[in-house]
Design an enzyme around this catalytic site. Structure first.
Site, PDB file in Angstrom:
ATOM      1  N   ASN A 165       0.829  -1.215   0.000  1.00  0.00           N
ATOM      2  CA  ASN A 165       0.000   0.000   0.000  1.00  0.00           C
ATOM      3  C   ASN A 165       0.860   1.261   0.000  1.00  0.00           C
ATOM      4  O   ASN A 165       0.633   2.187   0.783  1.00  0.00           O
ATOM      5  CB  ASN A 165      -0.952   0.002   1.207  1.00  0.00           C
ATOM      6  CG  ASN A 165      -1.891  -1.179   1.193  1.00  0.00           C
ATOM      7  OD1 ASN A 165      -2.520  -1.468   0.179  1.00  0.00           O
ATOM      8  ND2 ASN A 165      -1.984  -1.885   2.309  1.00  0.00           N
ATOM      9  N   LYS A 276       1.935 -11.544  -2.979  1.00  0.00           N
ATOM     10  CA  LYS A 276       2.681 -10.616  -3.832  1.00  0.00           C
ATOM     11  C   LYS A 276       4.088 -10.376  -3.301  1.00  0.00           C
ATOM     12  O   LYS A 276       5.065 -10.391  -4.062  1.00  0.00           O
ATOM     13  CB  LYS A 276       1.944  -9.292  -3.960  1.00  0.00           C
ATOM     14  CG  LYS A 276       2.630  -8.378  -4.981  1.00  0.00           C
ATOM     15  CD  LYS A 276       2.449  -6.932  -4.663  1.00  0.00           C
ATOM     16  CE  LYS A 276       3.373  -6.075  -5.529  1.00  0.00           C
ATOM     17  NZ  LYS A 276       3.267  -4.648  -5.215  1.00  0.00           N
ATOM     18  N   ASP A 295      -0.542  -7.635  -8.477  1.00  0.00           N
ATOM     19  CA  ASP A 295      -1.336  -6.707  -7.679  1.00  0.00           C
ATOM     20  C   ASP A 295      -2.430  -6.143  -8.579  1.00  0.00           C
ATOM     21  O   ASP A 295      -2.608  -6.599  -9.714  1.00  0.00           O
ATOM     22  CB  ASP A 295      -0.459  -5.601  -7.077  1.00  0.00           C
ATOM     23  CG  ASP A 295       0.294  -4.807  -8.129  1.00  0.00           C
ATOM     24  OD1 ASP A 295      -0.007  -4.959  -9.342  1.00  0.00           O
ATOM     25  OD2 ASP A 295       1.184  -4.030  -7.759  1.00  0.00           O
ATOM     26  N   GLN A 340       7.083  -9.392 -17.485  1.00  0.00           N
ATOM     27  CA  GLN A 340       6.118  -8.611 -16.729  1.00  0.00           C
ATOM     28  C   GLN A 340       6.763  -7.355 -16.155  1.00  0.00           C
ATOM     29  O   GLN A 340       6.121  -6.309 -16.058  1.00  0.00           O
ATOM     30  CB  GLN A 340       5.520  -9.468 -15.613  1.00  0.00           C
ATOM     31  CG  GLN A 340       4.471  -8.782 -14.765  1.00  0.00           C
ATOM     32  CD  GLN A 340       5.054  -8.130 -13.520  1.00  0.00           C
ATOM     33  OE1 GLN A 340       6.185  -8.394 -13.133  1.00  0.00           O
ATOM     34  NE2 GLN A 340       4.284  -7.263 -12.892  1.00  0.00           N
TER      35      GLN A 340
END
Length: 352
Positions: A165, A276, A295, A340
């Site tokens: 976050n 993650k 995510d 990615q």
């Protein structure tokens, strides 16, 4: 540049300014150079280099403090320049006349850290041949040379606990606060523009962060709920290594030798480590190039470019997380995590 050694390396194989700013490692110190300081470490400041002018000399210096030395890097369109600065007590403390053995050990570290034996342009070509979305994205010059780092697993683990976050600038601030608070100065070295000396501290080990008083202090420093996970993970690693021949850091590094499911399970057993964070550590420090950390940002990429359908309002379920990783593995193969990383950087505002 004075005092540096060099290896031939083009930005297609490694683009430092992108790789070190795209959310993989947060511990590097970045210094913009001036026209004169690009070739002399002690030149006085002069006119700034225009980054849009395709400079032939380095425009930045990047520094990282390891447990035993400070590594300094610069890059030109044809070479990677490196030097190591050792603490005064070291027999190798003279960085301008680095012994061959120490130069070789620094080069060995660079080769491992940037995984230089992997032919990145060949991977880009392979992904582009089978994936039109990747081909469009990778044609942008800013996205050349993005390779996955092979970091110290402990530093990588704590960095991504801090990333929850959070955004890159704040993660960087938090991660830099750990050595500032819990490590002694290893070496002082001239600022790239000359004049002032800058102090550098290595990243603290698990032992330094395992005691209960660490959590309240980290909360004071702005870590919030992450403080509990940092202290808890450090304590858990100290406990796991207790009674073995390994340090907590070595115990974590030994996960490189385990099959993927076992290594992932060991990480998920640590406080505050979810799928993650575990996958970021597996990809960027534990030799698992096919792992794709997922995510909501990566989910949006999968839906927008790769035909994945996600049910509305369900959030990131374990089944959806697994489906995204499987989809990218089908498209990109055994180095799906590397591909990615390029696509992820392409969606960052800094590289748009």
């Amino acid at each position: 540049p004075a005092g540096f050694r060099s290896i031939p390396l083009t930005p297609a194989q490694l683009k430092l300014d992108t790789v070190l700013r795209c959310g993989q490692s947060f511990l590097w110190h970045v210094y913009p150079l001036t026209a004169s300081s690009a070739t002399s470490t002690l030149s006085p400041p002069s006119s700034s280099i225009d980054p849009s002018s395709s400079p032939t000399e380095p425009t930045h210096e990047y520094r990282l403090c390891l447990p035993d030395r400070l590594v300094c890097l610069r890059q030109s369109p044809s070479h990677l320049f490196y030097r190591a600065v050792f603490p005064p007590s070291s027999s190798s403390s003279s960085s301008n006349s680095l012994p061959e053995s120490e130069a070789d050990s620094t080069l060995a570290w660079l080769t491992s850290y940037f995984q230089l034996p992997i032919d990145l342009p060949a991977l880009y070509a392979r992904w582009s041949s089978t994936d039109p979305a990747f081909a469009r994205l990778s044609s942008r010059p800013a996205l050349a040379g993005i390779r996955v780092l092979r970091q110290d697993p402990w530093e990588c683990l704590l960095s991504f606990i801090c990333s929850q976050n959070n955004h890159i600038s704040r993660i960087t601030k938090l991660v830099h606060a750990l050595p500032e608070e819990y490590s002694d100065v290893l070496v002082e070295h001239d600022h790239p523009l000359g004049g002032e000396q800058v102090a550098y501290r290595p990243f603290p080990g698990p032992e330094a962060l395992a005691s209960p008083e660490v959590e309240p202090r980290l909360r004071e420093l702005g870590f919030g709920y992450r403080a509990k996970y940092i202290q808890g993970t450090a304590a858990a690693l100290v406990a796991r290594a207790s009674g073995t021949k390994h340090t907590p850091r070595e115990w974590l590094g030994a996960l490189r030798l385990l099959p993927l499911p076992e290594a992932r399970a060991a990480l998920l057993a640590l406080p505050g480590v979810g799928p993650k964070v575990a996958d970021c550590v597996l990809l960027m420090s534990l030799d698992q190039p096919g792992v794709v950390p997922v995510d909501t940002h990566v989910l949006q990429i999968a839906v927008r470019h790769y035909g994945l359908r996600a049910g509305k309002g369900k959030g990131m379920t374990p089944a959806l997380y697994a489906a995204i990783g499987e989809r990218f593995a089908q498209v990109w193969g055994e180095y799906a995590g590397w591909a990615q990383g390029v696509v992820f950087a392409g969606d960052l505002r800094e590289f748009a």
